[in-house]
Design a protein around this motif. Structure first.
Motif, PDB file in Angstrom:
ATOM      1  N   ASN A   8       0.816  -1.216   0.000  1.00  0.00           N
ATOM      2  CA  ASN A   8       0.000   0.000   0.000  1.00  0.00           C
ATOM      3  C   ASN A   8       0.847   1.263   0.000  1.00  0.00           C
ATOM      4  OD1 ASN A   8      -2.582  -1.112  -0.221  1.00  0.00           O
ATOM      5  ND2 ASN A   8      -2.646  -1.579   1.944  1.00  0.00           N
ATOM      6  N   ARG A  12       0.624   4.013  -2.933  1.00  0.00           N
ATOM      7  CA  ARG A  12       0.215   5.382  -2.614  1.00  0.00           C
ATOM      8  C   ARG A  12       1.222   6.424  -3.112  1.00  0.00           C
ATOM      9  NH1 ARG A  12      -1.784   3.096   2.822  1.00  0.00           N
ATOM     10  NH2 ARG A  12      -4.008   2.961   2.387  1.00  0.00           N
ATOM     11  N   LEU A  48      -6.546  -4.618  -7.057  1.00  0.00           N
ATOM     12  CA  LEU A  48      -5.375  -3.737  -7.085  1.00  0.00           C
ATOM     13  C   LEU A  48      -4.888  -3.521  -8.513  1.00  0.00           C
ATOM     14  CD1 LEU A  48      -3.262  -4.913  -4.004  1.00  0.00           C
ATOM     15  CD2 LEU A  48      -4.707  -2.877  -4.204  1.00  0.00           C
ATOM     16  N   LYS A  51      -7.203  -1.034 -10.096  1.00  0.00           N
ATOM     17  CA  LYS A  51      -7.130   0.301  -9.497  1.00  0.00           C
ATOM     18  C   LYS A  51      -5.826   1.024  -9.826  1.00  0.00           C
ATOM     19  CE  LYS A  51      -8.162   2.500  -5.071  1.00  0.00           C
ATOM     20  NZ  LYS A  51      -8.524   2.277  -3.674  1.00  0.00           N
ATOM     21  N   TYR A  52      -4.756   0.239 -10.042  1.00  0.00           N
ATOM     22  CA  TYR A  52      -3.431   0.827 -10.298  1.00  0.00           C
ATOM     23  C   TYR A  52      -2.870   0.287 -11.614  1.00  0.00           C
ATOM     24  CZ  TYR A  52      -3.962   2.009  -5.386  1.00  0.00           C
ATOM     25  OH  TYR A  52      -4.436   2.481  -4.196  1.00  0.00           O
ATOM     26  N   ASP A 126       0.827   1.532   6.464  1.00  0.00           N
ATOM     27  CA  ASP A 126      -0.245   2.241   7.162  1.00  0.00           C
ATOM     28  C   ASP A 126      -1.189   1.260   7.846  1.00  0.00           C
ATOM     29  OD1 ASP A 126       0.423   5.001   6.602  1.00  0.00           O
ATOM     30  OD2 ASP A 126      -0.040   4.548   4.518  1.00  0.00           O
ATOM     31  N   ASP A 127      -0.834  -0.002   7.856  1.00  0.00           N
ATOM     32  CA  ASP A 127      -1.619  -1.065   8.496  1.00  0.00           C
ATOM     33  C   ASP A 127      -1.401  -0.977  10.014  1.00  0.00           C
ATOM     34  OD1 ASP A 127      -2.254  -3.591   9.716  1.00  0.00           O
ATOM     35  OD2 ASP A 127      -2.261  -4.490   7.720  1.00  0.00           O
ATOM     36  N   LEU A 169      -5.054  10.510  -3.175  1.00  0.00           N
ATOM     37  CA  LEU A 169      -5.548   9.555  -2.180  1.00  0.00           C
ATOM     38  C   LEU A 169      -7.041   9.776  -1.931  1.00  0.00           C
ATOM     39  CD1 LEU A 169      -2.597   9.504   0.396  1.00  0.00           C
ATOM     40  CD2 LEU A 169      -3.128   7.809  -1.362  1.00  0.00           C
ATOM     41  N   GLU A 170      -7.458  11.026  -1.886  1.00  0.00           N
ATOM     42  CA  GLU A 170      -8.877  11.329  -1.690  1.00  0.00           C
ATOM     43  C   GLU A 170      -9.709  10.838  -2.873  1.00  0.00           C
ATOM     44  OE1 GLU A 170      -8.938  15.548  -0.917  1.00  0.00           O
ATOM     45  OE2 GLU A 170      -8.392  15.267   1.197  1.00  0.00           O
ATOM     46  N   ASN A 172      -9.005   8.475  -4.966  1.00  0.00           N
ATOM     47  CA  ASN A 172      -8.986   7.007  -4.993  1.00  0.00           C
ATOM     48  C   ASN A 172      -9.703   6.374  -3.799  1.00  0.00           C
ATOM     49  OD1 ASN A 172      -7.553   6.890  -7.371  1.00  0.00           O
ATOM     50  ND2 ASN A 172      -5.571   6.745  -6.359  1.00  0.00           N
ATOM     51  N   ASP A 174      -8.603   6.408  -0.801  1.00  0.00           N
ATOM     52  CA  ASP A 174      -7.517   5.704  -0.130  1.00  0.00           C
ATOM     53  C   ASP A 174      -6.866   6.554   0.970  1.00  0.00           C
ATOM     54  OD1 ASP A 174      -5.943   3.441   0.184  1.00  0.00           O
ATOM     55  OD2 ASP A 174      -4.436   4.089  -1.262  1.00  0.00           O
ATOM     56  N   THR A 176      -6.377   7.307   4.415  1.00  0.00           N
ATOM     57  CA  THR A 176      -6.645   6.645   5.692  1.00  0.00           C
ATOM     58  C   THR A 176      -6.873   7.673   6.800  1.00  0.00           C
ATOM     59  OG1 THR A 176      -4.330   6.556   6.396  1.00  0.00           O
ATOM     60  CG2 THR A 176      -5.125   4.725   5.019  1.00  0.00           C
TER      61      THR A 176
END
Length: 196
Positions: A8, A12, A48, A51-52, A126-127, A169-170, A172, A174, A176
């Motif tokens: 991730n 990102r 994934l 998306k990418y 970020d997990d 990120l917003e 997508n 994504d 967090t």
């Protein structure tokens, strides 16, 4: 010092920070790197991949192949042992790693943390479950936004690029909660201080 991006974190940041891996920065000589497991995880996950789509473009493949971390047989054995201990710890108290909306670290997460410990690398993830497990075992971890802040301090990225990353990120879906929480504190000079 190696800075190991999890899947991730790579997804990102890699499209906007060029090059994303292999760069050295900061007074401590941090070097961003990835392991083949990042590639494997994306290729196993149709969501994934969709998306990418840039992930498998020639430029990104060449960069990852040139800068991937290589492991000796001793490294692999050490990682397997540490992974087993980490995953055993998760299984012995799954509830602890799922509280607060976290997901428990799986085998791949434990493997990446084990790699960080064996290679004395900082793992960027970020997990939140991985952060909790890393704390238990003294493994160095950063959030993606912490890496972004260090890249800013080293003048690898600037405020304009940080804004672009936040916007992406917003868009997508994504961004967090942890990234949202630091937007107006850690990056207050870019986005402004949070209104009370």
């Amino acid at each position: 010092m190696l800075v190991l991006l999890d899947t991730n974190a790579y997804l990102r940041l890699a499209k906007r920070i060029r090059p994303a891996v292999g760069i050295s920065f900061g007074q401590k000589g941090y070097v961003l790197t990835v392991h083949k497991s990042v590639e494997d995880e994306v290729h196993r996950n149709p969501r994934l991949k969709a998306k990418y789509p840039w992930f498998d473009s020639e430029e990104f493949i060449a960069e990852r192949l040139a800068k991937q971390i290589r492991l000796s047989e001793d490294d692999k054995q050490g990682i397997a042992i540490v992974q087993s201990v980490l995953h055993g710890s998760v299984l012995s108290d799954v509830h602890r790693y799922t509280s607060g909306g976290r997901s428990p670290p799986g085998q791949t997460d434990c493997w990446l943390l084990a790699l960080g410990q064996v290679k004395s690398a900082i793992v960027v993830t970020d997990d939140l479950g991985m952060h909790e497990l890393a704390k238990d075992f003294g493994i160095a971890v950063w959030h993606g936004y912490e890496l972004l802040d260090k890249l800013r301090s080293a003048k690898v990225v600037n405020g304009t690029l940080i804004k672009e990353i936040y916007q992406a990120l917003e868009v997508n879906g994504d961004l967090t909660k942890s990234w949202q929480e630091v937007k107006h504190t850690l990056f207050a000079k870019i986005f402004g201080a949070k209104a009370e």
